[in-house]
Design a protein around this motif. Structure first.
Motif, short mmCIF file in Angstrom:
data_model
loop_
_atom_site.label_atom_id
_atom_site.label_comp_id
_atom_site.label_asym_id
_atom_site.label_seq_id
_atom_site.Cartn_x
_atom_site.Cartn_y
_atom_site.Cartn_z
N GLY A 115 0.94 -1.26 -0.05
CA GLY A 115 0.01 0.00 0.09
C GLY A 115 0.79 1.06 0.02
O GLY A 115 2.00 1.41 0.51
N THR A 116 0.38 2.45 -0.71
CA THR A 116 0.88 3.75 -0.57
C THR A 116 -0.24 4.51 -0.34
O THR A 116 -1.23 4.54 -1.06
N VAL A 117 0.12 5.66 0.42
CA VAL A 117 -0.81 6.97 0.27
C VAL A 117 0.48 7.79 0.46
O VAL A 117 1.20 8.31 1.23
N TYR A 118 -0.17 8.87 -0.66
CA TYR A 118 0.93 9.88 -0.77
C TYR A 118 0.20 11.44 -0.71
O TYR A 118 -0.85 11.56 -1.32
N ASP A 119 0.72 12.17 0.25
CA ASP A 119 -0.11 13.46 0.63
C ASP A 119 0.74 14.47 -0.06
O ASP A 119 1.96 14.56 0.16
N PRO A 120 0.42 15.23 -1.18
CA PRO A 120 1.16 16.01 -1.97
C PRO A 120 1.29 17.17 -1.24
O PRO A 120 2.30 18.01 -1.75
N ASN A 121 0.37 17.74 -0.43
CA ASN A 121 0.37 18.92 0.39
C ASN A 121 1.85 19.03 1.32
O ASN A 121 2.53 19.96 1.24
N ARG A 122 1.98 17.78 1.80
CA ARG A 122 3.31 17.84 2.84
C ARG A 122 4.40 16.98 2.00
O ARG A 122 5.66 16.77 2.82
N ALA A 194 -2.68 6.64 7.83
CA ALA A 194 -1.11 6.81 7.68
C ALA A 194 -0.68 7.45 9.15
O ALA A 194 0.39 7.13 9.46
N TYR A 195 -1.65 8.41 9.40
CA TYR A 195 -1.11 9.12 10.93
C TYR A 195 -1.21 8.33 11.90
O TYR A 195 -0.50 8.47 12.91
N VAL A 196 -2.00 7.26 11.96
CA VAL A 196 -2.16 6.14 13.15
C VAL A 196 -0.50 5.27 13.00
O VAL A 196 0.08 5.21 13.89
N ALA A 218 -4.35 0.52 5.34
CA ALA A 218 -4.37 -0.51 6.29
C ALA A 218 -3.28 -1.13 6.48
O ALA A 218 -2.80 -1.46 7.92
N ILE A 219 -2.41 -1.34 5.45
CA ILE A 219 -1.15 -2.17 5.57
C ILE A 219 -0.11 -1.39 6.11
O ILE A 219 0.82 -1.87 6.97
N LEU A 220 -0.31 0.07 6.20
CA LEU A 220 0.65 0.83 6.69
C LEU A 220 0.66 0.76 8.45
O LEU A 220 1.57 0.55 9.00
N GLY A 226 0.44 -1.88 14.37
CA GLY A 226 -0.50 -1.45 14.85
C GLY A 226 -1.70 -2.56 14.91
O GLY A 226 -1.38 -3.60 14.19
N ARG A 227 -2.85 -2.33 15.01
CA ARG A 227 -4.16 -3.43 14.96
C ARG A 227 -5.11 -3.01 14.44
O ARG A 227 -5.31 -1.59 14.59
N LEU A 228 -5.90 -3.67 13.32
CA LEU A 228 -6.95 -3.30 12.75
C LEU A 228 -8.20 -4.35 12.91
O LEU A 228 -8.05 -5.66 13.14
#
Length: 267
Positions: A115-122, A194-196, A218-220, A226-228
């Motif tokens: 998984g990838t989550v990209y925040d372009p603002n930061r 991502a922040y978790v 989720a995979i992050l 962590g736990r889900l």
């Protein structure tokens, strides 16, 4: 399959699509926003971003199918499927609020393995693959070490189209507000997850979610320690419509707090 190499290639693709989104944000015309349903917004930016993602993902893993929010490609793979949210936080984007991201996850059967989550603002690219740990850009990340809910900052999302359980949800929110450091609502489930994973939030919970809202993030959380789960039980949090994500230590308290009101709501 080399998941590490695939993860590296995916981050490059997501960064490129994020750059396109940021460029369009500079001159975005809110009159071009369309409605898929009540409070369910979509723009040409969502659609073009998804087209770019799908085109790139086809090259990365030709045998994989797609579960994509805007329906660019709905072909199902026999084993692998990309779960794509080209612009998670569309409402934020259309209002000029800098809290949105590109989110992509890869399913191997029913399991998210990448998984990838990209925040372009930061310019923060969160990524993880099964067994490989979780990262923000090139730095390893880990969940918070907070031991209890009273030491925690919690994230959530609000219903925007199905308001049947609003009163119960407000009771849950009230309980979390009184038992934690506070509750935040970013407007992007992928960023919340991502922040978790990186320890900014100790926990996140939300319902009325779609697979593309949570697969990339989720995979992050999982790889960051962590736990889900679902709200009050274990189960399919990717397709189940609800999720609790935490640093593991506060998970039982989160489920207990939700369950005080949610069991009543479902009975």
């Amino acid at each position: 399959m080399n998941l590490k190499q695939l993860a590296n290639n995916l981050t490059i693709l997501c960064r490129n699509v994020g750059a396109f989104i940021q460029k369009e944000s500079e001159s975005f015309d809110s009159s071009k926003v369309e409605k898929k349903g009540f409070n369910d917004l979509v723009s040409y930016v969502d659609k073009e971003a998804e087209q770019k993602l799908v085109e790139g993902l086809r090259k990365l893993l030709p045998e994989a199918g797609f579960i994509a929010e805007e329906g660019t490609d709905s072909t199902k793979g026999e084993r692998f499927n990309w779960v794509v949210d080209p612009l998670d936080g569309t409402t934020n984007f259309t209002h000029g609020l800098p809290a949105y991201c590109v989110s992509v996850g890869l399913l191997d059967g029913d399991e998210v393995v990448l998984g990838t989550v990209y925040d372009p603002n930061r310019d923060e690219c969160f990524w993880a693959y099964k067994g490989g740990g979780a990262y923000c850009n090139d730095t390893p990340i880990h969940v918070s070490g907070a031991p209890a809910l009273k030491d925690s900052l919690i994230a959530t999302g609000f219903p925007y189209y199905d308001f049947g359980l609003t009163q119960q949800y407000l009771q849950v929110l009230g309980a979390f507000m009184s038992r934690s450091h506070g509750v935040r609502r970013m407007g992007s489930a992928a960023i919340d997850l991502a922040y978790v994973a990186c320890g900014r939030f100790e926990g996140f919970f939300e319902y009325n979610l779609k697979p593309w809202d949570v697969a990339g993030g989720a995979i992050l959380v999982q790889e960051a320690g962590g736990r889900l789960s679902k709200f009050t039980e274990e189960g399919d949090y990717v397709f189940g419509g609800e999720i609790v994500a935490s640093n593991s230590q506060v998970h039982p308290e989160m489920q207990q707090t939700i369950g005080e009101f949610w069991k009543k709501a479902q009975s």
